[in-house]
Design an enzyme around this catalytic site. Sequence first.
Site, short mmCIF file in Angstrom:
data_model
loop_
_atom_site.label_atom_id
_atom_site.label_comp_id
_atom_site.label_asym_id
_atom_site.label_seq_id
_atom_site.Cartn_x
_atom_site.Cartn_y
_atom_site.Cartn_z
N ASP A 159 0.98 -1.25 0.05
CA ASP A 159 -0.18 0.10 -0.22
C ASP A 159 1.08 1.22 0.02
O ASP A 159 2.03 1.11 -0.34
CB ASP A 159 -0.93 -0.20 1.38
CG ASP A 159 -2.11 0.45 0.81
OD1 ASP A 159 -2.41 1.87 0.51
OD2 ASP A 159 -3.52 -0.42 1.03
N HIS A 213 -4.09 6.35 2.45
CA HIS A 213 -4.77 4.96 2.14
C HIS A 213 -4.06 3.93 2.76
O HIS A 213 -5.10 2.89 3.21
CB HIS A 213 -4.39 4.86 0.57
CG HIS A 213 -5.32 3.66 -0.01
ND1 HIS A 213 -4.76 2.54 -0.17
CD2 HIS A 213 -6.64 3.83 -0.71
CE1 HIS A 213 -5.53 1.85 -0.88
NE2 HIS A 213 -6.75 2.57 -1.15
N SER A 536 -11.11 -0.88 -1.97
CA SER A 536 -9.66 -0.83 -1.02
C SER A 536 -10.18 -0.89 0.46
O SER A 536 -9.52 -1.61 0.87
CB SER A 536 -9.14 0.45 -1.37
OG SER A 536 -8.50 0.53 -2.67
#
Length: 755
Positions: A159, A213, A536
Amino acid sequence: MGRFTILPLAYALVLVAAACPVLGYVPHGAAPRSTGAAGHHANARTYIVLVEPPPAQTHEDDEAAHRRWHESFLQSSGGGVRPRRVRHSYTSVLSGFAARLTDAELAAVSRKPGFVRAFPERRVPLMTTRTPGFLGLTPDGGVWNATGYGEGTIIGFLDTGIDEKHPSFRDDGMPPPPPRWKGACQPPVRCNNKLIGAASFVVDSTITDDVGHGTHTTGTAAGRFVEGVSAFGLGGGGTAAGMAPGAHMAVYKVCDAQGCFESDLLAGMDAAVKDGVDVLSVSLGGVSTPLDKDPIAIGAFAAVSKGVLVVCAGGNSGPLPSTLSNEAPWILTVAAGSVDRSFRASVRLGDGEMFEGESLTQDKHFSSKVYPLYYSNGMNFCDYFNVNITGMVVVCDTETPVPPMSSIEAVREAGGAGVVFINEPDFGYTIVLEKYYNLPMSQVTAADGTKIMGYAMKGASTTNHTATIVFNSTVVGVKPAPIVAAFSSRGPSVASPGVLKPDVMAPGLNILAAWPSEVPVGGPESNSFNVISGTSMATPHITGIVALVKKAHPDWSPAAIKSAIMTTSSAIDNDGKQIMDEEHRKASFYSVGAGHVVPAKAVDPGLVYDLGVRDYAGYICRLLGEAALKTIAGNTTLTCTEVEPITGAQLNYPAILVPLRADAFAVNRTVTNVGPAKSNYTAKIEAPKGLTVKVEPAELEFTKVNERKTFTVTVSAAGASSEQEIAEGALSWLSHDHDHVVRSPIVADSKLTLS
């Protein structure tokens, strides 16, 4: 290969718009990764080069020998190697390397003995306080206690990095990592018993998450308990936790604000498998790509062969069909759905009618009065105003899943008091939220928006129409839930015909989880939690649940764990009805997969459908041939002459996908008993009108654990109409002790062709 679509930021990554101008694939004919190269090699680009393993005398764990072997492909006729040519050397998930090459250099490399294949890397887009309770995970017992909260398992994340100082990742009371762990933390990050590995594979970048994220996904999967959590004053001040709060974490930074390059992604995957992770969480992906040209699929094949299950986002290109990412049958592909929580911002009209909208920008003082309501005749995208809207609540249409900042700014600058955004029609009941600081607002469904517009335009004069927005903060227990999120990509799979994808659905709409306080969210204020959406967000939910199942059954194969999660999932929502899609229609298995994950049942499935490398190899051989098997498996000893080629329909998958046709079509499946030694099961068939499904034998009797039984499912559609394209049903094996229901979806598709 052609140009790849860039996912909308709202649910591909959900960032401040200016922070990420491009988050999609770099087209193969477009400019590659910028490195500042100049001169003779300025036109070079990064390639992922697959080669045969080094000579047999090379020790498997000799990293230096592997790198020398890889560098030998780049040696000039004079024996020299230009400095820093090999960017990554892969030894675990595949045999090969990444390097910047000109066309002439690539041609020279391809002529050397041992060369298998090369392809230019692409840029891949990145694809909670309530969700544990919504999924039945509670601290007072059940699966968390039974699995020790996932203690001792290791989750790897590919990530954007992590905010290692976030309270969700503290290690108080946690044991050290198991002795098998080989990873470490790159400076300046200091490992603890929670974060046991951290490495960046992005050029000139530390592990620090400057996007948000990665922190959000790691917190969702494995965050520790944090009390009094809210985002922007919303969320009820509850306790946040990941799915497996006791699991160890290893974070591999392979993405930044510019996206994710495949060579970095493979390097992270390679390191994670060597370090010893139990499961990999991959919340990124792109458009459908043939399996032998998809680095994620190739790397995941090797990971699975080493016992590491790879969990991937299904993509954010819904609700259009055949828009999936990460479709390989050895990958666990995740769809996104809603939870039973609403950040309620209701619109109350002057006639008393109320419409339940949502918003992260809430001002309770706003609800104390009514305001004139403005909506222009015709589509009103709020780009500009040629009338006075001062002090009015303005109704705006949208063409995007989330309201554009330009429209909010236009209303604010024109003096509007508040704004109501009408959802994009294709998104139905899916409302994707982002935080805006500029103006009180509500987002409503397209159906409710039509009614609000009707009220605003009613009569010859519209000057007496009023409205207000009633902010109710956070409401839980919302029904129906889950519903499929509109953005969640749909099957049928293009890359894996005959395999039903996605595999399973998990919460991915408006998920509240950890966030780096240094990364801004819609304004200047600092926030340690944020609400974002996407597959996600669904992916780490499943990743954490995989860790719980792995803790309960450390000897299970990746396929067995995947089967357990799929066959125990639910097709029923919290209102006791079939799960619906974004239009509140019955959701197809092409959108929801086998169903919505149920963690408590996944750790005790009763029966599992197991698969191994040779099974997948047979599928690859039938679908793509010998060259593709060599590319994907990277094992010169595994050839198509040594395995039985099989179609996707015959793969021992936990879901059944067959052609819709009048003639009977039979598939075989084999289940393994992982429940009580003495177990008996009876088949239960659910089939729509016109579809006939038979199971032989209809009874299974087991006398020991790990015993295997094979049965045949025959499907025919002699009674279906000629216009029917898809018929859906299910096969459930019901244990006689009533403790287990092992359910597999059945889809008959008239467009399915099996090569």
